[in-house]
Scaffold this active site. Sequence first.
Site, PDB file in Angstrom:
ATOM      1  CD  GLU A   9      46.747  -3.867   8.533  1.00  0.00           C
ATOM      2  OE1 GLU A   9      47.925  -4.175   8.276  1.00  0.00           O
ATOM      3  OE2 GLU A   9      46.033  -3.202   7.753  1.00  0.00           O
ATOM      4  NE  ARG A  10      49.096   0.563  11.825  1.00  0.00           N
ATOM      5  CZ  ARG A  10      49.273   1.753  11.257  1.00  0.00           C
ATOM      6  NH1 ARG A  10      48.699   2.825  11.799  1.00  0.00           N
ATOM      7  NH2 ARG A  10      49.999   1.880  10.166  1.00  0.00           N
ATOM      8  N   PRO A  70      56.579  -1.972  -3.880  1.00  0.00           N
ATOM      9  CG  PRO A  70      57.346  -2.991  -5.842  1.00  0.00           C
ATOM     10  CD  PRO A  70      56.140  -2.340  -5.236  1.00  0.00           C
ATOM     11  CG  HIS A  79      61.985 -24.553  24.205  1.00  0.00           C
ATOM     12  ND1 HIS A  79      61.300 -23.482  24.738  1.00  0.00           N
ATOM     13  CD2 HIS A  79      61.059 -25.544  24.078  1.00  0.00           C
ATOM     14  CE1 HIS A  79      60.032 -23.799  24.916  1.00  0.00           C
ATOM     15  NE2 HIS A  79      59.857 -25.050  24.549  1.00  0.00           N
ATOM     16  N   GLY A  80      66.770 -24.332  24.718  1.00  0.00           N
ATOM     17  CA  GLY A  80      68.075 -24.834  24.325  1.00  0.00           C
ATOM     18  C   GLY A  80      68.109 -25.234  22.856  1.00  0.00           C
ATOM     19  N   GLY A  81      68.829 -26.315  22.574  1.00  0.00           N
ATOM     20  CA  GLY A  81      68.979 -26.771  21.197  1.00  0.00           C
ATOM     21  C   GLY A  81      67.655 -27.112  20.530  1.00  0.00           C
ATOM     22  CB  THR A 139      48.666 -11.394   3.506  1.00  0.00           C
ATOM     23  OG1 THR A 139      49.933 -11.062   4.075  1.00  0.00           O
ATOM     24  CG2 THR A 139      48.163 -12.677   4.149  1.00  0.00           C
ATOM     25  N   GLY A 195      52.690  -1.588   9.942  1.00  0.00           N
ATOM     26  CA  GLY A 195      53.230  -0.371  10.559  1.00  0.00           C
ATOM     27  C   GLY A 195      54.432  -0.721  11.406  1.00  0.00           C
TER      28      GLY A 195
END
Length: 387
Positions: free
Chosen positions: A252-253, A132, A348-350, A170, A374
């Site tokens: 990881e990155r 946290p 894509h608009g709406g 995760t 990161g």
Amino acid sequence: MSNASIYDTPEYESLRDQLGRFIAKEVEPHAAAWEESGFVPREVLKRMGAAGLFGLMYEEKYGGADSDAMTNLVFAEALSQSTFAGFIITVLVHTDMASPHLHHAGNAAQKDKYLKKVIAGELITAVGITEPGAGSDVAGIRTTAKRDPGSGSGAGSDDWVLNGTKMFITNGVHADLYFVAAKTGPGKRDISMFIVEKGTPGFTVGRALKKTGWLSSDTAELIFDNVRIPAWNLLGEEGRGFYSVMKNFQTERIALGAMAVGHCQQALKLTLDYVRQRQAFGGPLWDQQVIRQRVAMLDAKTRAARAFMYHCAWRVTQGHDIVQDVSMLKALTGELVNEVVQTCQQFHGGMGFIRETAIERLWRDARVLAIGGGATEVMLEEVAKRY
């Protein structure tokens, strides 16, 4: 759009084809339901393990392929052709972010016990670092592991007792095996890594977290309340966990960079298909110069980022120090994917704002790639202090 390069060897193309078939058959038709349930079914992950996709960089004697960082990057990029990022990150945490701790730091006994099952998909892994109050600042973690003298069996085998909380983990709900970072001394970087199995007394999932994106990945708060584990569960050297975390961050990155590039490629493909058939102002949107030119520039940026990504992986195979390069890559791709996907959504608009469309999902899923693994600002500081 053609992305052919010197990295498109027959071996790499075979791996891409294998993953493409798996995604088309096992993922895309079903992943919308996984978004609702909040996790990827275990049987799907076991099928990936059975297909030999979970141990590309690991030893053959455990079921791995003994491949290099380039092959692993091809895997991550090909996996990222899925439009369901929750599935992608579920797999990449297992293959590129959690289990590498066991591969790099585990002793022979620990690998004998766990690694074959990890590669087969019988054990799914998670890594517990973020808290946290500590994310990109790994040295700021507050979870502790303290020896309990005389509690173990045999000389020098004192148990460890873990206390603390991890956040944003995760695979946190459904993993079987957790690699957990904890402070083991007074120094800021006196951190060690520990193996903690699900079901260990005192170890609980505090809550499953609801997210804006990555909906088919389970993300959890983990609580360690006087969790007693034997000395055997220390992963690597005591007090060297900070450096283990930093080393694994590079793998990881690169994987997160591949995920970002994959999202860019998919967003551009979806958008090209859409603007060529969408009629407006007397013709297809593709007739509008501003759209054609913007798509062309975003494609150019994506191809450049992809080339840099492969360059980083190649440098890994050559044994170079890649912290600055990989920090650049993470910052670059995390920002680029948000630029590309948001622009594609705009075109894509709406329809780009309608839930259950692929471009809307990519837009939600892309946002965290500038934060997780990161944050951009932290990555740029890592770059700058190495000049």
